[in-house]
Design a protein around this motif. Structure first.
Motif, PDB file in Angstrom:
ATOM      1  N   GLN A 214      -7.768  -0.550   7.062  1.00 58.01           N
ATOM      2  CA  GLN A 214      -8.477   0.152   5.991  1.00 58.01           C
ATOM      3  C   GLN A 214      -7.866  -0.172   4.626  1.00 58.01           C
ATOM      4  OE1 GLN A 214      -8.545   4.325   6.857  1.00 58.01           O
ATOM      5  NE2 GLN A 214      -9.999   4.126   8.547  1.00 58.01           N
ATOM      6  N   THR A 215      -6.567  -0.418   4.615  1.00 60.88           N
ATOM      7  CA  THR A 215      -5.908  -0.819   3.363  1.00 60.88           C
ATOM      8  C   THR A 215      -6.465  -2.147   2.871  1.00 60.88           C
ATOM      9  OG1 THR A 215      -3.868   0.343   3.929  1.00 60.88           O
ATOM     10  CG2 THR A 215      -3.694  -1.469   2.368  1.00 60.88           C
ATOM     11  N   ILE A 216      -6.577  -3.112   3.784  1.00 63.16           N
ATOM     12  CA  ILE A 216      -7.153  -4.416   3.410  1.00 63.16           C
ATOM     13  C   ILE A 216      -8.589  -4.232   2.940  1.00 63.16           C
ATOM     14  CG2 ILE A 216      -7.772  -6.714   4.243  1.00 63.16           C
ATOM     15  CD1 ILE A 216      -5.472  -6.506   6.236  1.00 63.16           C
TER      16      ILE A 216
ATOM     17  N   ALA B  37       0.837  -1.206   0.000  1.00 60.01           N
ATOM     18  CA  ALA B  37       0.000   0.000   0.000  1.00 60.01           C
ATOM     19  C   ALA B  37       0.866   1.248   0.000  1.00 60.01           C
ATOM     20  CB  ALA B  37      -0.923   0.002   1.219  1.00 60.01           C
ATOM     21  N   GLU B  38       0.305   2.296  -0.584  1.00 62.37           N
ATOM     22  CA  GLU B  38       0.939   3.610  -0.580  1.00 62.37           C
ATOM     23  C   GLU B  38      -0.131   4.668  -0.316  1.00 62.37           C
ATOM     24  OE1 GLU B  38       3.114   4.445  -4.087  1.00 62.37           O
ATOM     25  OE2 GLU B  38       4.612   2.874  -3.771  1.00 62.37           O
ATOM     26  N   ASN B  39       0.178   5.563   0.622  1.00 61.93           N
ATOM     27  CA  ASN B  39      -0.661   6.740   0.892  1.00 61.93           C
ATOM     28  C   ASN B  39      -2.097   6.379   1.284  1.00 61.93           C
ATOM     29  OD1 ASN B  39       1.525   8.384   0.257  1.00 61.93           O
ATOM     30  ND2 ASN B  39       0.920   8.529  -1.908  1.00 61.93           N
ATOM     31  N   ILE B  40      -2.275   5.340   2.105  1.00 63.60           N
ATOM     32  CA  ILE B  40      -3.593   4.978   2.630  1.00 63.60           C
ATOM     33  C   ILE B  40      -3.621   5.319   4.110  1.00 63.60           C
ATOM     34  CG2 ILE B  40      -5.292   3.150   2.956  1.00 63.60           C
ATOM     35  CD1 ILE B  40      -4.779   3.771   0.064  1.00 63.60           C
ATOM     36  N   GLY B  41      -4.630   6.095   4.557  1.00 60.35           N
ATOM     37  CA  GLY B  41      -4.706   6.475   5.961  1.00 60.35           C
ATOM     38  C   GLY B  41      -3.466   7.252   6.356  1.00 60.35           C
ATOM     39  N   GLY B  42      -2.735   6.705   7.343  1.00 58.20           N
ATOM     40  CA  GLY B  42      -1.494   7.347   7.759  1.00 58.20           C
ATOM     41  C   GLY B  42      -0.265   6.674   7.196  1.00 58.20           C
ATOM     42  N   ILE B  43      -0.457   5.747   6.254  1.00 59.32           N
ATOM     43  CA  ILE B  43       0.658   4.961   5.722  1.00 59.32           C
ATOM     44  C   ILE B  43       1.274   5.660   4.519  1.00 59.32           C
ATOM     45  CG2 ILE B  43       1.275   2.778   4.610  1.00 59.32           C
ATOM     46  CD1 ILE B  43      -0.965   1.449   6.223  1.00 59.32           C
ATOM     47  N   ASP B  44       2.610   5.827   4.553  1.00 60.51           N
ATOM     48  CA  ASP B  44       3.327   6.327   3.368  1.00 60.51           C
ATOM     49  C   ASP B  44       3.502   5.198   2.368  1.00 60.51           C
ATOM     50  OD1 ASP B  44       3.670   8.977   4.205  1.00 60.51           O
ATOM     51  OD2 ASP B  44       5.332   8.389   5.498  1.00 60.51           O
ATOM     52  N   SER B  45       4.124   4.134   2.811  1.00 56.16           N
ATOM     53  CA  SER B  45       4.361   2.980   1.948  1.00 56.16           C
ATOM     54  C   SER B  45       4.632   1.776   2.841  1.00 56.16           C
ATOM     55  CB  SER B  45       5.556   3.227   1.026  1.00 56.16           C
ATOM     56  OG  SER B  45       5.818   2.075   0.242  1.00 56.16           O
ATOM     57  N   THR B  46       4.063   0.623   2.496  1.00 50.21           N
ATOM     58  CA  THR B  46       4.284  -0.574   3.305  1.00 50.21           C
ATOM     59  C   THR B  46       4.047  -1.822   2.475  1.00 50.21           C
ATOM     60  OG1 THR B  46       3.761  -1.645   5.409  1.00 50.21           O
ATOM     61  CG2 THR B  46       1.908  -0.807   4.129  1.00 50.21           C
TER      62      THR B  46
ATOM     63  N   LYS C 214      -4.237   9.397   2.310  1.00 51.05           N
ATOM     64  CA  LYS C 214      -3.338  10.145   3.177  1.00 51.05           C
ATOM     65  C   LYS C 214      -3.536  11.655   2.965  1.00 51.05           C
ATOM     66  CE  LYS C 214       1.403   9.784   4.894  1.00 51.05           C
ATOM     67  NZ  LYS C 214       1.764  11.191   4.929  1.00 51.05           N
ATOM     68  N   GLY C 215      -3.550  12.405   4.063  1.00 49.05           N
ATOM     69  CA  GLY C 215      -3.917  13.813   4.013  1.00 49.05           C
ATOM     70  C   GLY C 215      -3.070  14.649   3.087  1.00 49.05           C
ATOM     71  N   ASP C 216      -1.775  14.316   2.960  1.00 48.70           N
ATOM     72  CA  ASP C 216      -0.895  15.142   2.130  1.00 48.70           C
ATOM     73  C   ASP C 216      -0.652  14.540   0.752  1.00 48.70           C
ATOM     74  OD1 ASP C 216       0.535  12.955   2.849  1.00 48.70           O
ATOM     75  OD2 ASP C 216       2.295  14.034   3.610  1.00 48.70           O
ATOM     76  N   ALA C 217      -1.502  13.570   0.361  1.00 47.11           N
ATOM     77  CA  ALA C 217      -1.311  12.905  -0.935  1.00 47.11           C
ATOM     78  C   ALA C 217      -2.548  13.081  -1.804  1.00 47.11           C
ATOM     79  CB  ALA C 217      -1.017  11.415  -0.746  1.00 47.11           C
ATOM     80  N   ASP C 218      -2.336  13.111  -3.108  1.00 52.33           N
ATOM     81  CA  ASP C 218      -3.444  13.200  -4.059  1.00 52.33           C
ATOM     82  C   ASP C 218      -3.820  11.846  -4.627  1.00 52.33           C
ATOM     83  OD1 ASP C 218      -3.706  15.951  -3.816  1.00 52.33           O
ATOM     84  OD2 ASP C 218      -2.128  16.328  -5.305  1.00 52.33           O
ATOM     85  N   THR C 219      -2.916  10.875  -4.530  1.00 50.30           N
ATOM     86  CA  THR C 219      -3.204   9.529  -5.031  1.00 50.30           C
ATOM     87  C   THR C 219      -2.681   8.504  -4.036  1.00 50.30           C
ATOM     88  OG1 THR C 219      -1.114   9.381  -6.254  1.00 50.30           O
ATOM     89  CG2 THR C 219      -3.040  10.234  -7.443  1.00 50.30           C
ATOM     90  N   GLY C 220      -3.325   7.335  -4.059  1.00 43.03           N
ATOM     91  CA  GLY C 220      -2.894   6.217  -3.227  1.00 43.03           C
ATOM     92  C   GLY C 220      -3.244   4.919  -3.920  1.00 43.03           C
ATOM     93  N   SER C 221      -2.649   3.829  -3.462  1.00 41.48           N
ATOM     94  CA  SER C 221      -2.918   2.539  -4.102  1.00 41.48           C
ATOM     95  C   SER C 221      -2.721   1.422  -3.098  1.00 41.48           C
ATOM     96  CB  SER C 221      -1.992   2.330  -5.303  1.00 41.48           C
ATOM     97  OG  SER C 221      -0.641   2.245  -4.875  1.00 41.48           O
TER      98      SER C 221
END
Length: 651
Positions: free
Chosen positions: A48-50, A15-24, A62-69
């Motif tokens: 929430q990622t799952i 995941a990237e940019n989901i909730g408070g996650i940058d990348s994991t 993520k609050g400071d991101a425009d895209t996530g995956s």
């Protein structure tokens, strides 16, 4: 519990940019997976990622991101989801595990915001939540379709039963006709013998005999043709009369329709307009409920907490000022919109007004639904009447054409009959010239033979018609067993559909009560004897009507220290008891709706109100029913769980 959609391999979550996650990237295993760590370590964000990969829209970017995956991989399958911020909203795309996540959101994704858990905490309508995934409109449509099929089958079986009673009479008619044919044949054979016995040895007599036989053969052929024309003419006249009768009946039906003033298309537009208004009301009611719940929660917490140190630094207040604040009237709360102190009663009054407004909107929505149902029924009736009218008009046109054709046919047959009758009269006149003393017996014998042969032909034709009718009926009766079997199947399906809602309600109540009893015996809450749901019928008002509805009443039975038993309310349950009750209610929905056949995951979060040993027992209990259970816990709570579980400490 092994599910239809089971997990048999390791699960990889990226995941990237989901909730408070940058990348994991995290690896999970079938069974129980425990996410451990302190607060603010992205455990809820990972859940929430799952959820996002499985199809839920209840995940945040993520609050400071425009895209996530997010990418979820297991059992050689890959599921993806992308999130993008557009015009202030988060738009979801990709290829998730579920097309419709409703069941999973309600009964498998058991985060703190889960509706099943919230419904128990707030004392909301539990029955509505359990029955929400059931499409009652679709069930009613299926019932209507099966009822129509059942009526058709009943009519057909009734017709076959009538045909069956017709067979014995037809068999008797056939036997009687065959006996009569046999009698005619014996008499014709006897006449043949008599003719052969006549002594006409002289050559002149032979020639005369041939001439006589030829004349009578022509006469017999002419009479046969005459009877055939008479039969055809009678048949055409009967058909003409039947068509006239049918035309009169259809014209009367057509007159009964009158001039329709209403248009089904106009009603369709009105229905769509009312449905749009109802959808708008649904949105308003939902938003009002959210506002009411938010304000109730804030009021229960006495508004927002103030940071006293920050207040001192910013406003320069003294210790005495702070003491004054702490000793202020306890009926005041901190406003969560402007930060000032307001009277609690004013806030409660505003909330009451919001509740009243929501109730008015609910009543208005019920009245709209009632009007929509009325208009939809009227629209259906108009369309059926229009279709029926069109069918009648088409049939009338066909009848007029058929009457014109048959009238011409009758006219032609009447002319043919007149011509043929004249021909028979001429041939009979010719035959009479042969009647004399010498050939009188021969002529009379020929006449009798011709008459009998014609009668035998008619009897044989009638017998063949009876036999054809017998064969037709027997062929139709052969399908009776198949139709009876289909009718029994339709009856069973109707029974199943008509009782499906009741069975789901009963199963949900039974499942909750059974699992609640088991959980309470395992967790050993002090002085709680039983928590159970009672299913009862109640009368409610929908618009101007009173209708019967089912309600779920949650009962809590406690025992005092002196052994006295009394009934308590949800409001008096401890936070731990409420959370356990909400989780068991969600588990009941999970099992009743076979959610394990839809998604093999269950997610648990926000269990801090439950002590660690009870969390361990609860996880062990839930493990039996889920292929992959993912639980987010504080490190100290996770210590009580089994070592055999998969532990994830870094996200």
């Amino acid at each position: 519990m092994s599910s239809q959609e089971s997990v048999t391999s390791s699960i990889t979550v990226q995941a990237e940019n989901i909730g408070g996650i940058d990348s994991t990237e995290v690896r999970l295993e079938p069974g129980v997976n425990v996410l451990t760590g302190r607060n603010a370590t992205n455990r809820t964000s990972f859940l929430q990622t799952i959820m996002a990969a499985l199809g839920s829209r209840r995940s945040s970017l993520k609050g400071d991101a425009d895209t996530g995956s997010v990418e979820l991989t297991f059992d050689d399958e890959r599921y993806t989801r992308s999130l993008e911020r557009r015009n202030g909203e988060v738009v979801f795309d990709g290829d998730p595990y579920l097309e419709n996540p409703e069941l999973a959101d309600l009964f498998a994704f058991l985060l703190e915001s889960n509706e099943a858990r919230r419904a128990v905490r707030a004392g909301d309508d539990l029955r509505e939540l359990i029955m929400r995934p059931i499409d009652t409109d679709e069930i009613e449509a299926e019932i209507s379709s099966l009822e129509a099929e059942k009526r058709e089958l009943d009519d057909r079986l009734e017709e076959l039963a009538r045909l069956d009673t017709e067979l014995p009479d037809l068999e008797e008619d056939r036997v009687a006709l065959e006996d009569e044919i046999e009698t005619k044949t014996e008499r014709i054979d006897a006449l043949e013998t008599e003719l052969e016995a006549f002594d006409l040895d002289v050559e002149a007599s032979r020639a005369r005999k041939d001439e006589i036989e030829s004349a009578f053969a022509d006469l017999q052929e002419a009479r046969t043709e005459l009877e055939s024309i008479e039969y055809d003419l009678e048949t055409e006249r009967e058909s003409y009369t039947e068509l006239e009768g049918e035309r009169d009946e259809l014209e009367q039906e057509l007159e009964a329709f009158g001039d329709e003033q209403e248009s089904p298309d106009r009603l369709e537009g009105r229905v769509q307009e009312l449905r749009a208004r109802k959808r708008s009301l649904d949105t308003t009611v939902s938003e009002l409920q959210s506002v009411i719940r938010f304000n109730e929660e804030r009021l229960a917490e006495d508004g927002f907490e103030l940071d006293l140190e920050e207040t001192v630094e910013s406003d320069g207040e003294t210790d005495d000022d702070i003491t004054e604040q702490l000793l202020a009237d306890s009926d005041d709360v901190i406003c969560w919109t402007c930060g000032s102190q307001v009277d609690r009663e004013r806030v409660e009054t505003t909330i009451d007004r919001l509740r009243s407004l929501r109730q008015r909107k609910l009543d208005e929505r019920s009245e709209l639904q009632e009007r929509i149902d009325e208009l939809a029924t009227r629209r259906k009736e108009l369309r059926e009447r229009s279709q029926k009218r069109g069918e009648i008009e088409t049939r009338l046109e066909a009848i007029d054409d058929e009457l014109e054709r048959r009238a011409q046919r009758i006219e032609d047959l009447e002319a043919d009959l007149e011509d043929q009758q004249a021909r028979v009269d001429d041939l009979e006149s010719d035959a009479e010239t042969f009647e004399n003393a010498e050939y009188g017996d021969v002529i009379e014998t020929h006449r009798e033979q011709n008459r009998l042969e014609l009668e035998r032909e008619n009897l044989e034709a009638e017998r063949d018609e009876v036999q054809a009718r017998i064969d037709e009926i027997e062929g139709q009766i052969e399908e009776r067993d198949e139709l009876a079997g289909r009718r029994e199947t339709v009856e069973d399906e109707l029974t199943d559909l008509r009782t499906r809602v009741d069975r789901i309600e009963e199963n949900a109540v039974d499942a909750f009560n059974e699992h609640m009893d088991s959980i309470l015996s395992i967790l050993e809450y002090r002085n709680i004897d039983r928590i159970w749901i009672e299913r009862r019928e109640t009368t409610v008002r929908e618009g101007r009507r009173k209708v019967s509805r089912t309600a779920f009443d949650l009962h809590i039975v406690r025992t005092t220290e002196d052994g006295r038993t009394y009934e308590d309310t949800v409001d008096h349950l401890s936070e731990s008891e409420r959370e356990v009750t909400g989780l068991v209610f969600a588990l009941a929905g999970y099992l009743v709706h076979d959610v394990y056949k839809v998604v093999p995951f269950m997610l648990l979060d926000s269990l801090e109100a439950i002590d660690s040993n009870r969390i361990a027992d609860l996880v062990e209990y839930f493990e039996e029913y889920v292929d992959c259970l993912v639980v987010a816990l504080l490190r100290e709570d996770a210590e009580a769980l089994a070592d055999s579980y998969t532990y994830v400490e870094q996200i």
